[in-house]
Scaffold this motif. Structure first.
Motif, mmCIF file in Angstrom:
data_model
loop_
_atom_site.group_PDB
_atom_site.id
_atom_site.type_symbol
_atom_site.label_atom_id
_atom_site.label_comp_id
_atom_site.label_asym_id
_atom_site.label_seq_id
_atom_site.Cartn_x
_atom_site.Cartn_y
_atom_site.Cartn_z
ATOM 1 N N LEU A 174 -1.092 -19.397 -57.819
ATOM 2 C CA LEU A 174 -2.649 -20.294 -57.993
ATOM 3 C C LEU A 174 -3.081 -20.742 -56.617
ATOM 4 N N LEU A 175 -1.816 -20.920 -55.961
ATOM 5 C CA LEU A 175 -1.335 -21.404 -54.156
ATOM 6 C C LEU A 175 -2.518 -20.947 -53.611
ATOM 7 N N TRP A 176 -1.986 -19.455 -53.783
ATOM 8 C CA TRP A 176 -1.816 -18.135 -53.337
ATOM 9 C C TRP A 176 -3.667 -17.822 -52.928
ATOM 10 N N LYS A 177 -4.158 -18.036 -54.078
ATOM 11 C CA LYS A 177 -5.758 -18.173 -54.371
ATOM 12 C C LYS A 177 -6.571 -18.717 -54.197
ATOM 13 N N THR A 178 -6.121 -20.042 -53.812
ATOM 14 C CA THR A 178 -6.839 -20.718 -53.510
ATOM 15 C C THR A 178 -6.475 -20.855 -52.273
ATOM 16 N N VAL A 179 -5.092 -20.523 -51.072
ATOM 17 C CA VAL A 179 -5.801 -20.254 -50.198
ATOM 18 C C VAL A 179 -6.551 -19.356 -49.420
ATOM 19 N N LEU A 180 -6.081 -18.202 -49.916
ATOM 20 C CA LEU A 180 -7.224 -16.734 -49.706
ATOM 21 C C LEU A 180 -8.345 -17.382 -49.773
ATOM 22 N N CYS A 181 -8.713 -18.114 -50.884
ATOM 23 C CA CYS A 181 -10.593 -17.817 -50.927
ATOM 24 C C CYS A 181 -10.613 -19.132 -50.470
ATOM 25 N N THR A 182 -9.811 -19.945 -49.717
ATOM 26 C CA THR A 182 -10.665 -21.222 -48.712
ATOM 27 C C THR A 182 -10.281 -20.600 -47.444
ATOM 28 N N LEU A 183 -9.579 -20.187 -46.835
ATOM 29 C CA LEU A 183 -9.266 -19.345 -45.489
ATOM 30 C C LEU A 183 -10.031 -18.099 -45.152
ATOM 31 N N GLY A 184 -9.962 -17.898 -46.540
ATOM 32 C CA GLY A 184 -10.325 -16.289 -46.430
ATOM 33 C C GLY A 184 -9.991 -14.855 -46.001
ATOM 34 N N GLY A 185 -10.035 -13.489 -45.796
ATOM 35 C CA GLY A 185 -8.986 -12.564 -46.302
ATOM 36 C C GLY A 185 -8.881 -11.698 -44.791
ATOM 37 N N PHE A 186 -8.392 -11.016 -45.131
ATOM 38 C CA PHE A 186 -8.200 -9.638 -43.208
ATOM 39 C C PHE A 186 -9.988 -9.624 -43.198
ATOM 40 N N GLU A 187 -11.057 -9.524 -43.971
ATOM 41 C CA GLU A 187 -11.956 -8.744 -43.057
ATOM 42 C C GLU A 187 -12.265 -10.527 -42.459
ATOM 43 N N ASP A 188 -12.677 -11.592 -43.354
ATOM 44 C CA ASP A 188 -12.981 -12.697 -42.865
ATOM 45 C C ASP A 188 -12.644 -13.444 -41.202
ATOM 46 N N LEU A 189 -11.124 -13.226 -41.176
ATOM 47 C CA LEU A 189 -10.220 -13.106 -40.184
ATOM 48 C C LEU A 189 -10.697 -12.279 -38.633
ATOM 49 N N LEU A 190 -11.042 -11.249 -39.051
ATOM 50 C CA LEU A 190 -11.335 -10.102 -38.142
ATOM 51 C C LEU A 190 -12.850 -10.667 -37.162
ATOM 52 N N LYS A 191 -13.511 -11.249 -38.989
ATOM 53 C CA LYS A 191 -15.436 -11.504 -38.198
ATOM 54 C C LYS A 191 -14.838 -13.164 -37.338
ATOM 55 N N MET A 192 -14.303 -13.872 -38.098
ATOM 56 C CA MET A 192 -13.497 -15.219 -37.005
ATOM 57 C C MET A 192 -13.555 -15.051 -35.841
ATOM 58 N N LYS A 193 -12.144 -14.183 -35.554
ATOM 59 C CA LYS A 193 -11.797 -13.360 -34.297
ATOM 60 C C LYS A 193 -13.068 -13.588 -33.309
ATOM 61 N N ALA A 194 -13.749 -12.350 -33.995
ATOM 62 C CA ALA A 194 -14.531 -11.352 -32.779
ATOM 63 C C ALA A 194 -15.529 -12.681 -32.229
ATOM 64 N N GLU A 195 -16.020 -13.512 -33.455
ATOM 65 C CA GLU A 195 -16.918 -14.935 -32.863
ATOM 66 C C GLU A 195 -16.452 -15.594 -31.861
ATOM 67 N N LYS A 196 -15.278 -16.695 -32.170
ATOM 68 C CA LYS A 196 -14.373 -16.773 -31.864
ATOM 69 C C LYS A 196 -14.279 -16.338 -30.284
ATOM 70 N N ARG A 197 -13.846 -15.309 -30.073
ATOM 71 C CA ARG A 197 -13.410 -15.094 -28.355
ATOM 72 C C ARG A 197 -14.932 -13.998 -27.586
#
Length: 511
Positions: free
Chosen positions: A271-294
Protein backbone atom coordinates in the motif's frame (compact mmCIF):
# COMPACT_ATOMS: atom_id res chain seq x y z
CA UNK A 1 -13.75 -19.53 -5.15
CA UNK A 2 -16.21 -20.86 -7.67
CA UNK A 3 -15.10 -21.36 -11.25
CA UNK A 4 -17.87 -19.22 -12.72
CA UNK A 5 -17.94 -15.62 -11.61
CA UNK A 6 -15.10 -15.78 -9.13
CA UNK A 7 -12.07 -13.67 -8.47
CA UNK A 8 -9.80 -16.71 -8.21
CA UNK A 9 -6.81 -14.40 -7.63
CA UNK A 10 -5.59 -15.60 -11.05
CA UNK A 11 -2.85 -18.21 -10.70
CA UNK A 12 -2.59 -17.64 -6.98
CA UNK A 13 0.62 -16.09 -5.76
CA UNK A 14 2.53 -16.75 -8.96
CA UNK A 15 4.94 -13.93 -8.22
CA UNK A 16 5.93 -15.30 -4.82
CA UNK A 17 4.78 -13.14 -1.95
CA UNK A 18 6.00 -15.18 0.94
CA UNK A 19 8.62 -12.64 1.97
CA UNK A 20 8.52 -9.01 2.91
CA UNK A 21 10.86 -8.12 0.07
CA UNK A 22 8.27 -9.20 -2.48
CA UNK A 23 6.07 -6.35 -1.38
CA UNK A 24 8.77 -3.70 -1.39
CA UNK A 25 7.91 -0.25 -2.77
CA UNK A 26 10.06 -0.22 -5.86
CA UNK A 27 9.36 0.35 -9.52
CA UNK A 28 9.46 -2.56 -11.99
CA UNK A 29 9.39 -5.14 -9.21
CA UNK A 30 9.64 -8.91 -9.47
CA UNK A 31 8.09 -10.65 -12.45
CA UNK A 32 8.31 -14.21 -13.64
CA UNK A 33 11.80 -14.84 -14.92
CA UNK A 34 12.72 -17.15 -17.77
CA UNK A 35 16.45 -17.72 -17.64
CA UNK A 36 16.67 -19.80 -20.80
CA UNK A 37 18.89 -17.44 -22.71
CA UNK A 38 19.38 -17.71 -26.48
CA UNK A 39 22.53 -16.11 -27.77
CA UNK A 40 24.10 -15.84 -31.18
CA UNK A 41 27.73 -16.48 -32.08
CA UNK A 42 28.84 -13.05 -30.86
CA UNK A 43 27.20 -13.38 -27.45
CA UNK A 44 24.33 -10.97 -28.13
CA UNK A 45 20.82 -12.01 -27.24
CA UNK A 46 18.50 -12.75 -30.14
CA UNK A 47 15.52 -12.09 -27.85
CA UNK A 48 15.04 -10.70 -24.35
CA UNK A 49 16.84 -13.09 -22.02
CA UNK A 50 14.46 -12.30 -19.14
CA UNK A 51 10.70 -12.07 -19.24
CA UNK A 52 10.80 -8.85 -17.26
CA UNK A 53 8.68 -5.76 -17.84
CA UNK A 54 10.48 -2.66 -16.59
CA UNK A 55 7.38 -0.61 -15.77
CA UNK A 56 5.67 1.10 -12.86
CA UNK A 57 3.66 -2.02 -12.03
CA UNK A 58 2.72 -5.42 -13.39
CA UNK A 59 -0.60 -6.36 -14.95
CA UNK A 60 -3.81 -6.21 -12.93
CA UNK A 61 -4.04 -9.96 -12.30
CA UNK A 62 -0.42 -10.25 -11.15
CA UNK A 63 -0.69 -7.28 -8.81
CA UNK A 64 -3.90 -8.69 -7.33
CA UNK A 65 -2.27 -12.08 -6.80
CA UNK A 66 0.58 -10.48 -4.91
CA UNK A 67 -1.74 -8.74 -2.48
CA UNK A 68 -3.29 -11.92 -1.06
CA UNK A 69 -1.65 -14.92 0.57
CA UNK A 70 -2.71 -18.56 0.36
CA UNK A 71 -4.14 -18.45 3.86
CA UNK A 72 -6.59 -15.71 2.84
CA UNK A 73 -8.33 -17.94 0.28
CA UNK A 74 -11.28 -18.96 2.50
CA UNK A 75 -11.89 -15.31 3.39
CA UNK A 76 -13.10 -14.49 -0.12
CA UNK A 77 -16.25 -16.53 0.37
CA UNK A 78 -16.63 -15.10 3.86
CA UNK A 79 -16.52 -11.57 2.45
CA UNK A 80 -19.12 -12.52 -0.14
CA UNK A 81 -21.42 -14.03 2.49
CA UNK A 82 -21.20 -10.91 4.69
CA UNK A 83 -22.16 -8.70 1.76
CA UNK A 84 -24.99 -10.86 0.44
CA UNK A 85 -26.51 -11.28 3.91
CA UNK A 86 -26.51 -7.52 4.41
CA UNK A 87 -27.88 -6.82 0.92
CA UNK A 88 -30.66 -9.38 1.37
CA UNK A 89 -31.90 -7.52 4.45
CA UNK A 90 -32.33 -4.21 2.63
CA UNK A 91 -32.88 -5.20 -1.02
CA UNK A 92 -34.36 -8.71 -1.13
CA UNK A 93 -34.50 -10.77 -4.32
CA UNK A 94 -32.00 -8.55 -6.13
CA UNK A 95 -28.31 -8.78 -6.90
CA UNK A 96 -25.82 -5.93 -6.76
CA UNK A 97 -25.41 -5.85 -10.54
CA UNK A 98 -29.20 -5.59 -10.95
CA UNK A 99 -29.51 -2.42 -8.85
CA UNK A 100 -29.49 1.02 -10.41
CA UNK A 101 -26.86 3.57 -9.45
CA UNK A 102 -29.05 5.35 -6.90
CA UNK A 103 -29.79 2.08 -5.08
CA UNK A 104 -26.11 1.12 -5.13
CA UNK A 105 -25.17 4.53 -3.78
CA UNK A 106 -27.74 4.26 -0.98
CA UNK A 107 -26.53 0.79 0.04
CA UNK A 108 -22.92 2.00 0.00
CA UNK A 109 -23.84 4.76 2.44
CA UNK A 110 -25.53 2.18 4.70
CA UNK A 111 -22.37 0.08 4.70
CA UNK A 112 -20.23 3.07 5.66
CA UNK A 113 -22.59 3.89 8.49
CA UNK A 114 -22.01 0.37 9.79
CA UNK A 115 -18.30 1.13 10.20
CA UNK A 116 -19.12 3.52 13.04
CA UNK A 117 -20.58 0.89 15.39
CA UNK A 118 -18.63 0.14 18.55
CA UNK A 119 -19.01 -3.65 18.44
CA UNK A 120 -15.89 -5.06 16.80
CA UNK A 121 -17.56 -8.13 15.30
CA UNK A 122 -20.30 -6.10 13.60
CA UNK A 123 -17.77 -3.58 12.33
CA UNK A 124 -15.62 -6.38 10.92
CA UNK A 125 -18.58 -7.89 9.05
CA UNK A 126 -19.37 -4.53 7.47
CA UNK A 127 -15.71 -4.08 6.53
CA UNK A 128 -15.71 -7.50 4.86
CA UNK A 129 -18.83 -6.56 2.91
CA UNK A 130 -17.11 -3.36 1.73
CA UNK A 131 -14.06 -5.41 0.76
CA UNK A 132 -16.27 -7.64 -1.40
CA UNK A 133 -17.64 -4.54 -3.12
CA UNK A 134 -14.08 -3.28 -3.73
CA UNK A 135 -13.16 -6.69 -5.15
CA UNK A 136 -15.74 -6.20 -7.89
CA UNK A 137 -18.58 -8.40 -6.56
CA UNK A 138 -16.91 -11.31 -8.33
CA UNK A 139 -19.70 -13.74 -7.41
CA UNK A 140 -21.99 -12.08 -9.96
CA UNK A 141 -19.44 -11.86 -12.78
CA UNK A 142 -18.53 -14.40 -15.43
CA UNK A 143 -15.16 -13.13 -16.70
CA UNK A 144 -12.07 -11.31 -15.53
CA UNK A 145 -12.84 -8.24 -17.63
CA UNK A 146 -16.30 -8.04 -16.10
CA UNK A 147 -14.78 -8.17 -12.62
CA UNK A 148 -12.43 -5.32 -13.53
CA UNK A 149 -15.32 -3.23 -14.87
CA UNK A 150 -17.44 -3.68 -11.77
CA UNK A 151 -14.47 -3.18 -9.49
CA UNK A 152 -13.74 0.24 -10.98
CA UNK A 153 -17.43 1.18 -10.85
CA UNK A 154 -17.76 0.11 -7.20
CA UNK A 155 -14.58 1.85 -6.10
CA UNK A 156 -15.74 5.15 -7.53
CA UNK A 157 -19.00 4.66 -5.60
CA UNK A 158 -17.00 4.10 -2.41
CA UNK A 159 -14.83 7.13 -3.13
CA UNK A 160 -17.85 9.31 -3.75
CA UNK A 161 -19.38 8.21 -0.43
CA UNK A 162 -16.19 9.14 1.48
CA UNK A 163 -15.08 5.57 2.20
CA UNK A 164 -11.35 6.25 2.07
CA UNK A 165 -11.41 8.89 4.80
CA UNK A 166 -13.47 6.56 7.02
CA UNK A 167 -10.98 3.74 6.39
CA UNK A 168 -8.05 5.98 7.30
CA UNK A 169 -9.69 6.81 10.62
CA UNK A 170 -10.25 3.13 11.36
CA UNK A 171 -6.68 2.30 10.36
CA UNK A 172 -5.33 5.03 12.61
CA UNK A 173 -7.45 3.69 15.46
CA UNK A 174 -6.08 0.17 14.94
CA UNK A 175 -2.51 1.46 14.81
CA UNK A 176 -2.98 3.32 18.09
CA UNK A 177 -4.68 0.34 19.76
CA UNK A 178 -2.26 -0.22 22.61
CA UNK A 179 -4.19 -3.21 23.97
CA UNK A 180 -3.83 -5.14 20.71
CA UNK A 181 -0.14 -4.25 20.54
CA UNK A 182 0.46 -5.42 24.11
CA UNK A 183 -1.33 -8.72 23.50
CA UNK A 184 0.67 -9.32 20.33
CA UNK A 185 3.97 -8.61 22.12
CA UNK A 186 3.17 -11.09 24.90
CA UNK A 187 2.24 -13.89 22.50
CA UNK A 188 4.97 -16.41 21.69
CA UNK A 189 3.79 -16.61 18.05
CA UNK A 190 1.65 -14.32 15.92
CA UNK A 191 -1.27 -15.92 14.08
CA UNK A 192 -3.34 -14.73 11.14
CA UNK A 193 -6.24 -13.86 13.42
CA UNK A 194 -4.19 -11.18 15.18
CA UNK A 195 -4.15 -8.99 12.08
CA UNK A 196 -7.64 -9.65 10.70
CA UNK A 197 -8.98 -6.12 11.12
CA UNK A 198 -5.83 -4.55 9.72
CA UNK A 199 -5.69 -6.89 6.74
CA UNK A 200 -9.29 -6.17 5.74
CA UNK A 201 -8.75 -2.41 5.96
CA UNK A 202 -5.44 -2.51 4.10
CA UNK A 203 -6.94 -4.71 1.35
CA UNK A 204 -9.75 -2.22 0.72
CA UNK A 205 -7.40 0.76 0.69
CA UNK A 206 -4.91 -0.99 -1.58
CA UNK A 207 -7.63 -1.84 -4.12
CA UNK A 208 -8.85 1.75 -4.08
CA UNK A 209 -5.40 3.30 -4.47
CA UNK A 210 -4.29 0.85 -7.15
CA UNK A 211 -7.51 1.29 -9.16
CA UNK A 212 -7.54 5.09 -8.90
CA UNK A 213 -3.82 5.34 -9.68
CA UNK A 214 -4.36 5.16 -13.44
CA UNK A 215 -7.00 6.77 -15.58
CA UNK A 216 -9.36 4.41 -17.39
CA UNK A 217 -10.21 4.75 -21.06
CA UNK A 218 -13.95 4.74 -20.38
CA UNK A 219 -13.85 7.12 -17.40
CA UNK A 220 -16.42 9.91 -17.45
CA UNK A 221 -15.54 13.52 -16.72
CA UNK A 222 -16.90 13.19 -13.19
CA UNK A 223 -14.70 10.17 -12.57
CA UNK A 224 -11.64 11.99 -13.92
CA UNK A 225 -12.32 14.93 -11.59
CA UNK A 226 -12.83 12.62 -8.61
CA UNK A 227 -9.63 10.78 -9.41
CA UNK A 228 -7.55 13.96 -9.62
CA UNK A 229 -9.02 15.20 -6.35
CA UNK A 230 -8.24 11.88 -4.68
CA UNK A 231 -4.62 11.97 -5.85
CA UNK A 232 -4.20 15.52 -4.59
CA UNK A 233 -5.71 14.69 -1.19
CA UNK A 234 -3.65 11.50 -0.89
CA UNK A 235 -0.44 13.53 -1.15
CA UNK A 236 -1.63 16.46 0.99
CA UNK A 237 -1.32 16.76 4.79
CA UNK A 238 -5.02 16.17 5.40
CA UNK A 239 -4.72 12.96 7.44
CA UNK A 240 -3.73 14.06 10.96
CA UNK A 241 -1.90 17.03 9.38
CA UNK A 242 0.41 14.74 7.40
CA UNK A 243 0.31 12.81 4.11
CA UNK A 244 -1.11 9.31 4.18
CA UNK A 245 2.29 7.82 3.30
CA UNK A 246 3.71 9.14 6.59
CA UNK A 247 1.13 7.09 8.51
CA UNK A 248 2.26 3.97 6.65
CA UNK A 249 5.92 4.75 7.32
CA UNK A 250 5.02 5.05 10.99
CA UNK A 251 3.55 1.55 10.86
CA UNK A 252 6.82 0.25 9.40
CA UNK A 253 8.82 1.90 12.20
CA UNK A 254 6.49 0.58 14.90
CA UNK A 255 6.72 -2.95 13.51
CA UNK A 256 10.51 -2.92 13.29
CA UNK A 257 10.85 -1.57 16.81
CA UNK A 258 8.97 -4.63 18.12
CA UNK A 259 6.00 -2.73 19.52
CA UNK A 260 3.50 -4.06 16.94
CA UNK A 261 4.56 -7.51 15.66
CA UNK A 262 1.04 -8.25 14.42
CA UNK A 263 1.14 -5.63 11.64
CA UNK A 264 0.86 -7.28 8.17
CA UNK A 265 4.00 -5.74 6.77
CA UNK A 266 3.66 -7.10 3.24
CA UNK A 267 0.33 -5.36 2.78
CA UNK A 268 1.61 -2.18 4.44
CA UNK A 269 4.58 -2.02 2.08
CA UNK A 270 2.43 -2.76 -0.96
CA UNK A 271 0.00 0.00 0.00
CA UNK A 272 2.88 2.37 0.75
CA UNK A 273 4.45 1.69 -2.63
CA UNK A 274 1.20 2.24 -4.53
CA UNK A 275 0.48 5.38 -2.47
CA UNK A 276 3.83 6.93 -3.37
CA UNK A 277 3.36 5.87 -6.98
CA UNK A 278 -0.11 7.42 -7.06
CA UNK A 279 0.91 10.73 -5.49
CA UNK A 280 4.31 11.28 -7.11
CA UNK A 281 3.59 9.61 -10.46
CA UNK A 282 5.43 6.96 -12.44
CA UNK A 283 8.14 6.96 -15.09
CA UNK A 284 6.11 8.83 -17.69
CA UNK A 285 5.09 11.51 -15.20
CA UNK A 286 8.70 11.91 -14.07
CA UNK A 287 9.95 12.39 -17.64
CA UNK A 288 7.24 14.95 -18.33
CA UNK A 289 8.01 16.91 -15.16
CA UNK A 290 11.74 16.91 -15.90
CA UNK A 291 11.14 18.21 -19.43
CA UNK A 292 8.87 20.99 -18.16
CA UNK A 293 11.28 21.98 -15.39
CA UNK A 294 14.26 22.11 -17.76
CA UNK A 295 12.29 24.33 -20.12
CA UNK A 296 11.43 26.71 -17.27
CA UNK A 297 15.10 26.90 -16.18
CA UNK A 298 16.28 27.49 -19.75
CA UNK A 299 18.18 24.21 -20.02
CA UNK A 300 18.42 22.16 -23.23
CA UNK A 301 15.97 19.26 -23.55
CA UNK A 302 16.83 15.78 -22.38
CA UNK A 303 18.91 13.86 -24.94
CA UNK A 304 17.06 10.59 -24.28
CA UNK A 305 14.63 8.73 -22.10
CA UNK A 306 16.77 6.68 -19.72
CA UNK A 307 13.90 4.32 -18.90
CA UNK A 308 13.49 3.36 -22.56
CA UNK A 309 17.23 2.75 -22.77
CA UNK A 310 17.17 0.50 -19.72
CA UNK A 311 14.26 -1.49 -21.12
CA UNK A 312 16.37 -2.40 -24.17
CA UNK A 313 19.50 -3.35 -22.20
CA UNK A 314 20.54 -6.97 -21.93
CA UNK A 315 20.32 -8.39 -18.44
CA UNK A 316 23.58 -8.92 -16.57
CA UNK A 317 24.26 -10.96 -13.46
CA UNK A 318 27.10 -10.57 -10.91
CA UNK A 319 29.85 -13.19 -10.54
CA UNK A 320 28.88 -16.39 -8.80
CA UNK A 321 31.43 -15.98 -6.01
CA UNK A 322 34.19 -13.71 -4.75
CA UNK A 323 36.84 -15.98 -6.27
CA UNK A 324 35.31 -15.47 -9.72
CA UNK A 325 35.40 -11.70 -9.20
CA UNK A 326 39.09 -11.80 -8.20
CA UNK A 327 39.89 -13.98 -11.21
CA UNK A 328 38.15 -11.54 -13.56
CA UNK A 329 40.08 -8.61 -12.08
CA UNK A 330 43.40 -10.44 -12.47
CA UNK A 331 42.59 -11.39 -16.06
CA UNK A 332 41.63 -7.79 -16.83
CA UNK A 333 44.84 -6.53 -15.21
CA UNK A 334 47.00 -8.82 -17.41
CA UNK A 335 45.24 -7.54 -20.54
CA UNK A 336 45.76 -3.91 -19.51
CA UNK A 337 49.41 -4.58 -18.75
CA UNK A 338 49.98 -5.97 -22.25
CA UNK A 339 48.26 -2.96 -23.79
CA UNK A 340 50.56 -0.41 -22.14
CA UNK A 341 52.71 1.64 -24.53
CA UNK A 342 55.86 3.40 -23.43
CA UNK A 343 55.52 7.17 -23.78
CA UNK A 344 58.16 9.82 -23.96
CA UNK A 345 58.83 12.08 -21.03
CA UNK A 346 56.13 14.77 -21.05
CA UNK A 347 58.50 17.24 -19.44
CA UNK A 348 60.50 17.27 -22.65
CA UNK A 349 57.51 18.51 -24.61
CA UNK A 350 58.64 21.15 -27.12
CA UNK A 351 58.50 20.95 -30.87
CA UNK A 352 58.14 17.18 -30.93
CA UNK A 353 54.62 15.80 -30.35
CA UNK A 354 54.78 13.17 -27.58
CA UNK A 355 51.76 11.37 -29.07
CA UNK A 356 53.60 10.68 -32.34
CA UNK A 357 54.63 7.07 -33.10
CA UNK A 358 57.42 5.71 -35.26
CA UNK A 359 55.05 4.49 -37.96
CA UNK A 360 55.60 6.42 -41.20
CA UNK A 361 51.90 6.18 -42.04
CA UNK A 362 51.03 7.81 -38.73
CA UNK A 363 53.55 10.59 -39.48
CA UNK A 364 51.90 11.32 -42.83
CA UNK A 365 48.43 11.42 -41.26
CA UNK A 366 49.72 13.64 -38.47
CA UNK A 367 51.36 16.04 -40.96
CA UNK A 368 48.07 16.28 -42.82
CA UNK A 369 46.29 17.14 -39.56
CA UNK A 370 48.91 19.78 -38.70
CA UNK A 371 48.57 21.37 -42.12
CA UNK A 372 44.83 21.49 -41.76
CA UNK A 373 45.15 23.24 -38.39
CA UNK A 374 47.67 25.86 -39.54
CA UNK A 375 44.96 28.09 -40.90
CA UNK A 376 43.00 28.19 -37.64
CA UNK A 377 43.17 31.54 -35.82
CA UNK A 378 44.57 31.09 -32.32
CA UNK A 379 44.90 33.99 -29.90
CA UNK A 380 48.28 34.46 -28.27
CA UNK A 381 46.95 34.90 -24.75
CA UNK A 382 43.51 33.27 -24.91
CA UNK A 383 42.27 30.39 -27.03
CA UNK A 384 38.55 29.66 -27.16
CA UNK A 385 37.58 26.01 -27.43
CA UNK A 386 33.89 25.69 -28.15
CA UNK A 387 31.89 22.79 -29.56
CA UNK A 388 30.98 23.13 -33.24
CA UNK A 389 27.63 24.70 -33.99
CA UNK A 390 25.11 22.07 -34.98
CA UNK A 391 21.63 22.81 -36.21
CA UNK A 392 20.13 19.35 -35.68
CA UNK A 393 18.15 18.57 -32.53
CA UNK A 394 20.22 17.18 -29.66
CA UNK A 395 18.47 13.82 -29.91
CA UNK A 396 19.67 13.46 -33.53
CA UNK A 397 23.27 14.55 -33.06
CA UNK A 398 23.97 12.50 -29.92
CA UNK A 399 24.80 9.01 -31.07
CA UNK A 400 25.49 6.13 -28.74
CA UNK A 401 29.17 5.18 -28.60
CA UNK A 402 30.05 1.55 -29.05
CA UNK A 403 29.74 -0.25 -25.75
CA UNK A 404 27.49 2.35 -24.10
CA UNK A 405 23.71 2.07 -24.39
CA UNK A 406 23.16 5.69 -23.42
CA UNK A 407 24.58 9.06 -24.43
CA UNK A 408 27.44 10.22 -22.18
CA UNK A 409 26.85 13.18 -19.87
CA UNK A 410 29.59 15.47 -18.62
CA UNK A 411 29.24 17.99 -15.81
CA UNK A 412 30.79 21.42 -15.84
CA UNK A 413 32.82 20.37 -12.80
CA UNK A 414 34.28 17.42 -14.72
CA UNK A 415 35.54 19.77 -17.44
CA UNK A 416 37.10 22.05 -14.82
CA UNK A 417 38.85 19.15 -13.10
CA UNK A 418 40.18 17.82 -16.41
CA UNK A 419 41.53 21.23 -17.41
CA UNK A 420 43.12 21.83 -14.01
CA UNK A 421 44.97 18.51 -14.11
CA UNK A 422 46.09 19.13 -17.72
CA UNK A 423 47.38 22.63 -16.92
CA UNK A 424 49.25 21.38 -13.86
CA UNK A 425 50.89 18.63 -15.91
CA UNK A 426 51.87 20.54 -19.05
CA UNK A 427 52.13 24.17 -17.95
CA UNK A 428 52.51 24.23 -14.19
CA UNK A 429 49.78 26.72 -13.20
CA UNK A 430 46.01 26.74 -12.82
CA UNK A 431 43.26 29.17 -13.78
CA UNK A 432 40.48 28.20 -11.42
CA UNK A 433 37.10 27.65 -13.06
CA UNK A 434 38.18 28.92 -16.50
CA UNK A 435 37.14 26.31 -19.08
CA UNK A 436 37.97 28.33 -22.23
CA UNK A 437 41.69 29.13 -22.04
CA UNK A 438 43.76 26.24 -23.39
CA UNK A 439 46.93 28.03 -24.51
CA UNK A 440 50.00 25.88 -24.09
CA UNK A 441 48.14 22.59 -24.00
CA UNK A 442 48.78 19.93 -26.67
CA UNK A 443 46.35 19.35 -29.50
CA UNK A 444 44.96 16.04 -28.14
CA UNK A 445 43.86 17.94 -25.03
CA UNK A 446 42.02 20.41 -27.29
CA UNK A 447 40.11 17.55 -28.89
CA UNK A 448 39.31 16.08 -25.49
CA UNK A 449 37.86 19.38 -24.30
CA UNK A 450 35.78 19.70 -27.48
CA UNK A 451 34.40 16.21 -26.89
CA UNK A 452 33.64 16.93 -23.26
CA UNK A 453 31.83 20.15 -24.10
CA UNK A 454 29.88 18.40 -26.83
CA UNK A 455 28.40 16.07 -24.21
CA UNK A 456 28.07 18.68 -21.49
CA UNK A 457 24.92 18.13 -19.43
CA UNK A 458 23.52 20.40 -16.75
CA UNK A 459 21.08 18.73 -14.41
CA UNK A 460 18.21 20.42 -12.62
CA UNK A 461 19.86 19.59 -9.30
CA UNK A 462 22.99 21.60 -10.21
CA UNK A 463 20.88 24.68 -10.96
CA UNK A 464 18.94 24.27 -7.74
CA UNK A 465 22.16 23.89 -5.73
CA UNK A 466 23.60 27.08 -7.24
CA UNK A 467 20.40 28.98 -6.45
CA UNK A 468 20.46 27.66 -2.89
CA UNK A 469 24.11 28.65 -2.43
CA UNK A 470 23.36 32.10 -3.78
CA UNK A 471 20.45 32.50 -1.40
CA UNK A 472 22.58 31.44 1.58
CA UNK A 473 25.34 33.81 0.54
CA UNK A 474 23.00 36.79 0.15
CA UNK A 475 19.83 36.10 2.18
CA UNK A 476 18.78 39.77 2.38
CA UNK A 477 19.28 40.82 -1.23
CA UNK A 478 18.09 37.48 -2.60
CA UNK A 479 14.58 37.96 -1.28
CA UNK A 480 12.37 35.29 0.23
CA UNK A 481 13.07 31.77 -0.98
CA UNK A 482 10.11 30.22 -2.76
CA UNK A 483 9.65 26.46 -2.45
CA UNK A 484 7.06 24.99 -4.78
CA UNK A 485 4.64 22.88 -2.75
CA UNK A 486 4.47 19.89 -5.05
CA UNK A 487 3.62 16.37 -3.86
CA UNK A 488 7.28 15.38 -3.50
CA UNK A 489 8.07 18.45 -1.38
CA UNK A 490 5.05 17.88 0.86
CA UNK A 491 6.01 14.23 1.38
CA UNK A 492 9.61 15.20 2.13
CA UNK A 493 8.50 17.75 4.72
CA UNK A 494 6.37 15.11 6.41
CA UNK A 495 9.17 12.52 6.45
CA UNK A 496 12.03 14.84 7.43
CA UNK A 497 11.54 14.88 11.26
CA UNK A 498 11.85 11.07 11.46
CA UNK A 499 13.62 10.31 8.19
CA UNK A 500 16.55 8.33 9.75
CA UNK A 501 14.12 6.04 11.59
CA UNK A 502 12.13 5.44 8.41
CA UNK A 503 15.29 4.60 6.48
CA UNK A 504 16.61 2.17 9.09
CA UNK A 505 13.23 0.48 9.52
CA UNK A 506 12.73 0.02 5.78
CA UNK A 507 16.22 -1.42 5.38
CA UNK A 508 15.65 -3.85 8.26
CA UNK A 509 12.73 -5.39 6.38
CA UNK A 510 15.06 -6.45 3.56
CA UNK A 511 17.49 -8.32 5.80
Amino acid sequence: MEASGSLTVNNKMRTGVGSVGAGSPQPGKGREYNRNQRKDSEGCSESPDLEFVYADADKWAAELSELYSYTEGPEFQLNRKCFEDDLRLHVPDKKWTELDVSQQRAHTMRLLDGLEVTAREKRLKVARAILYVAQGTFGECTSESEVQTWQRHNIFLLLEAGAFNALVELLNMEVENSAACSNAVRKPAISLADSTDLRVLLNIMYLMVDTLREEGEADSEDWKTMRQTFRAELGSPVYNSEPFAVLLFGMVTKFCSGHAPHFPMKKVLLLLWKTVLCTLGGFEDLLKMKAEKREILGLPPLPEDSIKVIRNMRAASPPASASDLIEQQQRRGRREHKALIKQDNLDAFNERDPYKTDDSRDEEEENDEDNSLEGEPFSIEREEVMPPSITQPPADRLTFPKGLPWAPKVREKDIEIFLESSRSKFIGYTLGSDTDTVVGLPRPIHESIRTLKLHKYTSIAEVQIRLEEEFIRCPLSGGEEEVEQVAAEILYQGLLPSLPQYMVSTLCLYQ
